[in-house]
Design a protein around this motif. Sequence first.
Motif, mmCIF file in Angstrom:
data_model
loop_
_atom_site.group_PDB
_atom_site.id
_atom_site.type_symbol
_atom_site.label_atom_id
_atom_site.label_comp_id
_atom_site.label_asym_id
_atom_site.label_seq_id
_atom_site.Cartn_x
_atom_site.Cartn_y
_atom_site.Cartn_z
ATOM 1 N N SER A 125 36.370 55.138 32.458
ATOM 2 C CA SER A 125 35.210 54.328 32.413
ATOM 3 C C SER A 125 34.045 55.189 31.799
ATOM 4 C CB SER A 125 34.649 53.557 33.448
ATOM 5 O OG SER A 125 35.942 53.138 34.622
ATOM 6 N N LYS A 126 34.048 55.238 31.176
ATOM 7 C CA LYS A 126 32.887 56.013 29.645
ATOM 8 C C LYS A 126 33.042 54.973 28.852
ATOM 9 C CE LYS A 126 33.127 59.991 31.675
ATOM 10 N NZ LYS A 126 31.979 60.431 32.463
ATOM 11 N N VAL A 141 45.499 50.455 18.471
ATOM 12 C CA VAL A 141 44.667 50.981 19.363
ATOM 13 C C VAL A 141 44.931 50.936 20.803
ATOM 14 C CG1 VAL A 141 41.706 51.837 19.561
ATOM 15 C CG2 VAL A 141 42.946 51.682 17.587
ATOM 16 N N ILE A 142 45.362 51.529 22.261
ATOM 17 C CA ILE A 142 44.716 51.244 23.534
ATOM 18 C C ILE A 142 43.978 51.843 23.588
ATOM 19 C CG2 ILE A 142 46.380 51.190 25.579
ATOM 20 C CD1 ILE A 142 48.720 50.994 23.525
ATOM 21 N N THR A 143 42.733 51.258 24.567
ATOM 22 C CA THR A 143 42.182 51.748 25.422
ATOM 23 C C THR A 143 43.154 51.998 27.105
ATOM 24 O OG1 THR A 143 40.468 50.958 24.178
ATOM 25 C CG2 THR A 143 40.148 51.637 26.371
ATOM 26 N N VAL A 144 43.142 53.246 27.696
ATOM 27 C CA VAL A 144 43.782 53.407 28.986
ATOM 28 C C VAL A 144 42.402 53.667 29.899
ATOM 29 C CG1 VAL A 144 45.341 54.129 30.428
ATOM 30 C CG2 VAL A 144 45.849 53.907 28.375
ATOM 31 N N GLN A 145 42.348 52.786 30.758
ATOM 32 C CA GLN A 145 41.313 53.033 32.247
ATOM 33 C C GLN A 145 41.945 53.074 33.226
ATOM 34 O OE1 GLN A 145 37.297 49.851 31.644
ATOM 35 N NE2 GLN A 145 39.561 49.854 29.704
ATOM 36 N N PRO A 146 42.178 54.520 33.945
ATOM 37 C CA PRO A 146 42.919 54.498 35.211
ATOM 38 C C PRO A 146 41.598 55.129 36.052
ATOM 39 C CG PRO A 146 42.168 56.571 34.097
ATOM 40 C CD PRO A 146 42.065 56.002 32.537
ATOM 41 N N ALA A 164 43.480 50.286 38.378
ATOM 42 C CA ALA A 164 43.008 50.009 38.786
ATOM 43 C C ALA A 164 43.246 49.631 40.635
ATOM 44 C CB ALA A 164 41.295 49.694 38.586
ATOM 45 N N THR A 165 43.216 49.803 41.562
ATOM 46 C CA THR A 165 42.692 48.975 42.752
ATOM 47 C C THR A 165 42.343 47.599 42.646
ATOM 48 O OG1 THR A 165 40.972 50.078 44.244
ATOM 49 C CG2 THR A 165 42.814 51.031 44.148
ATOM 50 N N LEU A 166 42.456 46.514 43.166
ATOM 51 C CA LEU A 166 41.538 45.686 44.062
ATOM 52 C C LEU A 166 39.661 45.461 43.946
ATOM 53 C CD1 LEU A 166 40.957 42.241 43.519
ATOM 54 C CD2 LEU A 166 41.694 43.116 46.303
ATOM 55 N N LEU A 167 39.603 46.773 44.816
ATOM 56 C CA LEU A 167 38.223 46.972 45.069
ATOM 57 C C LEU A 167 37.584 48.047 43.093
ATOM 58 C CD1 LEU A 167 35.920 47.781 46.799
ATOM 59 C CD2 LEU A 167 36.361 49.780 47.674
ATOM 60 N N GLN A 168 38.271 48.779 43.162
ATOM 61 C CA GLN A 168 37.837 48.854 41.449
ATOM 62 C C GLN A 168 37.611 47.476 40.321
ATOM 63 O OE1 GLN A 168 40.924 52.252 40.685
ATOM 64 N NE2 GLN A 168 39.441 53.287 41.453
ATOM 65 N N ARG A 169 38.308 46.988 40.077
ATOM 66 C CA ARG A 169 38.088 46.195 39.584
ATOM 67 C C ARG A 169 36.894 44.216 40.471
ATOM 68 N NH1 ARG A 169 43.307 44.626 36.687
ATOM 69 N NH2 ARG A 169 44.373 46.270 37.108
ATOM 70 N N VAL A 170 36.753 44.885 41.848
ATOM 71 C CA VAL A 170 35.748 44.257 41.614
ATOM 72 C C VAL A 170 34.395 44.540 41.316
ATOM 73 C CG1 VAL A 170 34.403 43.418 43.860
ATOM 74 C CG2 VAL A 170 36.752 43.106 43.824
ATOM 75 N N ALA A 171 34.207 46.068 41.470
ATOM 76 C CA ALA A 171 33.515 46.968 41.455
ATOM 77 C C ALA A 171 32.893 46.735 39.524
ATOM 78 C CB ALA A 171 33.468 47.936 41.126
ATOM 79 N N ILE A 172 34.264 46.631 38.886
ATOM 80 C CA ILE A 172 34.316 45.906 37.477
ATOM 81 C C ILE A 172 33.657 44.763 37.072
ATOM 82 C CG2 ILE A 172 35.362 45.745 35.173
ATOM 83 C CD1 ILE A 172 37.074 48.158 35.931
ATOM 84 N N GLY A 173 33.815 43.844 37.938
ATOM 85 C CA GLY A 173 33.046 42.773 37.676
ATOM 86 C C GLY A 173 31.740 42.391 38.328
ATOM 87 N N LEU A 174 31.477 43.434 39.456
ATOM 88 C CA LEU A 174 30.450 43.059 40.272
ATOM 89 C C LEU A 174 28.948 44.115 38.390
ATOM 90 C CD1 LEU A 174 30.545 44.457 43.444
ATOM 91 C CD2 LEU A 174 29.789 42.164 42.722
ATOM 92 N N ARG A 175 29.530 44.595 38.437
ATOM 93 C CA ARG A 175 28.823 45.494 36.911
ATOM 94 C C ARG A 175 28.517 44.353 35.773
ATOM 95 N NH1 ARG A 175 26.316 46.525 32.994
ATOM 96 N NH2 ARG A 175 26.338 48.294 32.471
ATOM 97 N N PHE A 176 29.874 43.593 35.403
ATOM 98 C CA PHE A 176 29.229 42.463 34.440
ATOM 99 C C PHE A 176 28.341 41.394 35.154
ATOM 100 C CE2 PHE A 176 30.796 39.047 31.875
ATOM 101 C CZ PHE A 176 30.682 40.071 30.663
#
Length: 126
Positions: free
Chosen positions: A10-11, A33-38, A91-103
């Motif tokens: 997440s940089k 170009v593949i961006t991997v976000q673990p 990413a887990t569901l919680l991490q995906r929710v956090a990404i959605g909230l951020r957006f």
Amino acid sequence: MYYIIKVGASKHALLAYSDSLRAELFAHPNINVITVQPGYIDVKRVSKVLANSGLETSDDSSNHPHGFRPDHVAARILVAIVDGEHEVLVATLLQRVAIGLRFFLPNFFFSLMRARAEKSLANNFR
């Protein structure tokens, strides 16, 4: 085929660079170009850190043991290479929710992060 893989956690600068690089190289069909976000990865590693007292202690972060297995992350990256994907989010569901909230709700997201940071800071000084 040649692939460029950027692995980061997440940089924003790395993501922006990868997006720009992808746009510049889009006309070259042999380069992807593949961006991997673990998310968290269970690396079974305990690092040594200094506690507030200055004494060495273990960093037993509760998040990493619940992370994805390294072989799962590697397999997901291989699938992305074969399928020609541009972005991989492991990413887990919680991490995906956090990404959605951020957006979608950045102010709410930042208030949650602030509360989390304050709680962590308070726990570190006990």
